[in-house]
Design a protein around this motif. Structure first.
Motif, PDB file in Angstrom:
ATOM      1  N   ALA A  63       0.861  -1.187   0.000  1.00  0.00           N
ATOM      2  CA  ALA A  63       0.000   0.000   0.000  1.00  0.00           C
ATOM      3  C   ALA A  63       0.892   1.230   0.000  1.00  0.00           C
ATOM      4  O   ALA A  63       2.122   1.129   0.060  1.00  0.00           O
ATOM      5  N   ASP A  64       0.279   2.404  -0.062  1.00  0.00           N
ATOM      6  CA  ASP A  64       1.057   3.648  -0.085  1.00  0.00           C
ATOM      7  C   ASP A  64       1.954   3.776   1.140  1.00  0.00           C
ATOM      8  O   ASP A  64       3.051   4.338   1.057  1.00  0.00           O
ATOM      9  N   ARG A 112      -5.724  -1.260   3.047  1.00  0.00           N
ATOM     10  CA  ARG A 112      -5.124   0.031   2.714  1.00  0.00           C
ATOM     11  C   ARG A 112      -4.831   0.074   1.211  1.00  0.00           C
ATOM     12  O   ARG A 112      -5.056   1.080   0.563  1.00  0.00           O
ATOM     13  N   ARG A 113      -4.357  -1.060   0.657  1.00  0.00           N
ATOM     14  CA  ARG A 113      -4.102  -1.107  -0.787  1.00  0.00           C
ATOM     15  C   ARG A 113      -5.406  -0.944  -1.569  1.00  0.00           C
ATOM     16  O   ARG A 113      -5.451  -0.222  -2.573  1.00  0.00           O
ATOM     17  N   ASP A 157      -6.366   2.558  -1.487  1.00  0.00           N
ATOM     18  CA  ASP A 157      -5.510   3.297  -2.419  1.00  0.00           C
ATOM     19  C   ASP A 157      -6.063   3.204  -3.839  1.00  0.00           C
ATOM     20  O   ASP A 157      -6.073   4.187  -4.588  1.00  0.00           O
ATOM     21  N   GLN A 194      -7.143   6.203  -6.153  1.00  0.00           N
ATOM     22  CA  GLN A 194      -6.535   6.398  -7.472  1.00  0.00           C
ATOM     23  C   GLN A 194      -7.604   6.513  -8.556  1.00  0.00           C
ATOM     24  O   GLN A 194      -7.493   7.329  -9.472  1.00  0.00           O
ATOM     25  N   LYS A 231      -4.742  11.941  -4.325  1.00  0.00           N
ATOM     26  CA  LYS A 231      -3.523  11.481  -3.664  1.00  0.00           C
ATOM     27  C   LYS A 231      -3.296  12.303  -2.402  1.00  0.00           C
ATOM     28  O   LYS A 231      -3.343  13.539  -2.443  1.00  0.00           O
TER      29      LYS A 231
END
Length: 557
Positions: free
Chosen positions: A218-219, A244-245, A248, A252, A257
């Motif tokens: 993830a971020d 979390r990914r 994200d 996106q 962001k």
């Protein structure tokens, strides 16, 4: 036209000061409610009448005569009329309105923006727990937060986007247990399946990837699964990283962001929570009762004192909130905005009270809050409540896939945050004037088509002779363009990005009316270039306004 307006305001302020020293502060123009009443309105005579014990209409006549003698009013104003008890209605010369075209073309992407002010601010939004996909309520927060960040950036602020999330606690334990049960082969409906467990298909997906010992990135984190169904701690970390990914990916798809992800757990590991509590205790702002530690929040406007530490030794949820906002202040964010659901209304007074009690120099009223209601989703005339992906709610990604990121952003921003909103999926995909985002984007695309049909160098339009723009249709469009900087300033001040959507719809309507009233690619070269300059300026403002909302400005539809 901003330069014209500034010239006129300076002249007005000087004449008001002549009438009454200090009255220059009352120098301001308003937009008349009806176009027939002129281009600008001034109510200063009525405001001064009472303190000066003067007749407001006579004061208006005096001010009118004085203004007509000033160089600025002689240059830019065709007439000043007295109306009612002392209104001044001001009519501008065509040349005054034409200045806005030059200002827009010269300003480009920066038109409407103010210079950097050298101050930092933070907007905290979305801040969803990593226990499932983002729902449409998070989508409303995402649209609001990003638009507010863009709005304040136009006003010269250095803006920081932050996502705060709880990576521990009861909900995370429920997530871990749900994934563990799925990994062991249990499913919703089985006797072993707890009522509080998460039921969406995504839980099975997480379990399958955990058993396959996959790595998720993830971020803000990465984790490799052990594949051991008894490794509850590993399942917890893997599930949080997995979701979390997924969040994200949602963000996106929404073209959003964040600058930073801030973990609630870090407030404990860094000692911030404990030091905040110690500071409040040392300052005499707390007391013990019934085995719990209480904060005297009533001393700071709350309706009752609040428990900080429960009798079992655990802290209540507002304590890390106070520690977190002290951290925001200490990180240099003089202004902070939190975007949350209306169900968080009760936290405002206690968090602000805690910050005042901490006595670290934070001003009263810090942070600002923007509260929003939830969103109903309607498709085919029926409310949609269930998503296969989430199990119990419609996700943000569902909405984007059914429509588009542009439609979701524009629609979710088109009402005041605290008003109920129904998202009509069928309307969002229509390609007609009933669809507001299509209506605005089509105006931009229509102008791009005209400029492409002309085939000339658009950069050269900045030097066009604008004298031919003297028709009522052209002047109405120019007045709309001139409103844009003030719309941005007011929308930022009022936390009201919906006002930008209203403005863009009005500007698109003005352009469509102008397009229907006057041919642009005419034989007369001077007239053609002037009209092309006007529509190019309109395309620029449409583009700038859509960018503030995070919506694209397509050249073709």
């Amino acid at each position: 036209m901003q330069s014209v307006k500034n010239d006129l305001l300076a002249a007005l302020a000087a004449e008001l000061d002549q009438i009454s020293p200090g009255a220059c502060a009352r120098a301001a123009f308003e937009s008349p409610k009806q176009a027939a009443h002129g281009d600008l309105a001034c109510t200063a005579a009525m405001q001064l009448a009472k303190p000066l014990k003067a007749n407001p209409r006579q004061l208006g006549e005096q001010l009118k005569t004085a203004l007509e003698a000033t160089p600025a009013f002689r240059q830019w104003v065709s007439a000043i009329e007295i109306a009612g008890p002392g209104f001044l209605n001001i009519r501008l010369k065509p040349a005054a309105k034409q200045q806005v075209v030059r200002e827009v073309l010269a300003g480009g992407a920066g038109y409407g923006s103010r210079p950097a002010r050298g101050e930092k601010m933070m907007v905290e939004f979305v801040s969803a727990n990593p226990t499932g996909p983002l729902h449409v309520g998070h989508g409303r927060q995402a649209a609001l937060g990003d638009a507010l960040c863009n709005l304040f950036a136009t006003q010269g602020w250095q803006v920081h986007r932050e996502f705060y999330y709880n990576d521990a606690g009861v909900q995370i334990e429920t997530l871990a247990t749900s994934v563990q049960l799925r990994a062991k082969g249990f499913k919703p409906g089985d006797a072993e399946w707890p009522e509080a467990a998460y039921n969406g298909d995504y839980i099975q997906d997480i379990a399958a990837d955990f058993l396959a010992r996959k790595t998720v990135q993830a971020d803000d984190r990465a984790f490799t699964a052990s594949g051991d169904v008894e490794d509850l701690a590993g399942i917890r970390q893997f599930a949080v990283a997995y979701l979390r990914r997924e969040q994200d990916k949602d963000l996106q798809a929404f073209r959003l962001k964040f600058d930073e992800y801030y973990l609630e757990s870090s407030l404990y590991t860094s000692g911030r929570v404990e030091s905040t509590v110690q500071r409040l205790v040392a300052g005499g702002k707390t007391y013990e009762q019934d085995g719990a530690l209480w904060l005297r929040t009533t001393d700071y406007g709350d309706d009752k004192d609040r428990v900080m530490r429960k009798s079992d030794g655990g802290y209540t949820y507002f304590v890390p909130d106070v520690a977190y906002h002290i951290a925001k202040w200490e990180r240099g964010y003089a202004k902070a905005i939190n975007i949350q659901g209306t169900d968080h209304h009760g936290t405002i007074a206690r968090v602000r009270a805690g910050l005042q009690a901490a006595d670290v120099g934070i001003p009263a009223g810090y942070p600002d809050y923007v509260l929003h209601t939830m969103v109903r989703v309607v498709r085919g005339g029926q409310e949609v409540k269930i998503s296969k992906r989430a199990g119990s709610y419609v996700t943000l990604r569902d909405l984007i896939e059914w429509t588009s990121a542009d439609a979701v952003r524009f629609f979710l921003l088109s009402r005041k945050p605290d008003t109920e909103y129904t998202f009509d999926v069928d309307l969002a995909v229509q390609e007609n004037n009933d669809n507001p985002v299509y209506y605005v984007q089509y105006a931009h695309a229509r102008i791009c088509s005209v400029l492409a049909g002309w085939g000339g160098d658009a950069a050269g339009l900045a030097g066009a002779d604008l004298a031919p723009l003297d028709t009522s249709a052209a002047q109405a469009l120019m007045l709309q363009l001139a409103k844009y900087p003030d719309v941005l300033a007011a929308a930022a001040q009022d936390f009201a990005p919906h006002d930008v959507t209203f403005y863009l719809r009005e500007l698109a309507a003005s352009y469509h009316s102008y397009y229907d009233a006057e041919r642009i690619l005419v034989g007369d070269e001077a007239v053609k270039l002037a009209r092309l300059a006007l529509v190019a300026a309109t395309a620029r403002v449409l583009h700038n306004g859509l960018s503030v909302l995070g919506v694209s400005a397509p050249a073709k539809m």
